[in-house]
Design an enzyme around this catalytic site. Structure first.
Site, short mmCIF file in Angstrom:
data_model
loop_
_atom_site.label_atom_id
_atom_site.label_comp_id
_atom_site.label_asym_id
_atom_site.label_seq_id
_atom_site.Cartn_x
_atom_site.Cartn_y
_atom_site.Cartn_z
N SER A 113 3.64 -0.23 -5.79
CA SER A 113 3.06 -0.65 -4.51
C SER A 113 2.40 -2.03 -4.55
CB SER A 113 2.03 0.38 -4.03
OG SER A 113 0.93 0.45 -4.89
N LYS A 173 -5.41 -1.37 -4.73
CA LYS A 173 -4.88 -1.87 -3.46
C LYS A 173 -5.72 -3.06 -3.00
CE LYS A 173 -1.68 1.31 -2.56
NZ LYS A 173 -1.71 1.91 -3.89
#
Length: 207
Positions: free
Chosen positions: A125, A163
């Site tokens: 990701s 993230k």
């Protein structure tokens, strides 16, 4: 210097020999002078290197330099051992945990700061930010983040993830760096910031 008796004996011998001859003695000379084996001298020199009081140009080099206390302290600061976070404990900051999944040695000049820790990344990701599956991210402990920063967070006290952080009016948005993944919004109560990502240590073992 915190040296053992044998380490101190070799250190004193090397220092005296270097001052007198202007060069380091051979392993044979050192072994004969101290009455020990060649292997013992080689091991002691390695131990003195690790303690930052002598320095060799290469692993097998005969060129040895005695470091001053100031230089030795700086040399020791260049090498740091950082813990790798293993199992995450709910409710307890990663960097406060007592159980680690090993450690990694880094250059202290590249990663300054206190209480740094590493987290192994799983998944793709964040690949567009240069963070690949299996890499280690080096994190500075924090329980807050600025918009746009890449951080390590706990989701619902259990799942650890890396993230990009964005603070909304009534939520926190965690954005990936891969178009195949979508951003996810969470209530404030479900997110606990653990640290800001300061760098990446590439893993070349992609098995």
């Amino acid at each position: 210097m915190d040296l053992t008796e044998k380490q101190q004996q070799l250190f004193d011998y090397l220092q005296e020999y270097l001052e007198r001859e202007g060069r380091a003695p051979s392993l044979r000379q050192s072994a004969e002078s101290l009455g020990v084996s060649h292997n013992a001298v080689a091991q002691l020199i390695t131990q003195l290197e690790r303690k930052g009081v002598v320095e060799r140009e290469g692993r097998y080099s005969r060129t040895i330099r005695i470091l001053s206390p100031h230089t030795a302290a700086k040399a020791k600061m260049r090498v740091r051992e950082l813990p790798i976070v293993g199992r995450v404990t709910a409710g307890l900051p990663m960097y406060a945990q007592q159980e680690w999944d090993g450690s990694v040695v880094v250059d202290g000049n590249l990663f300054p700061g206190n209480n740094l820790f590493c987290l192994r990344v799983q998944g793709e990701s964040m690949q567009d930010a240069g963070i690949l599956n299996g890499d280690l991210v080096v994190c500075e402990p924090r329980q807050y983040a600025e918009n746009g920063e890449i951080v390590a967070v706990l989701i619902q006290g259990e799942e650890a993830t890396v993230k990009r952080f964005f603070l909304g009016r009534d939520h926190i948005e965690l954005r990936p760096e891969n178009k195949k993944f979508t951003a996810v919004r969470y209530p404030f109560s479900e997110i606990l910031v653990q640290g800001k990502v300061m760098g990446v240590i590439r893993s070349y073992d992609k098995r």
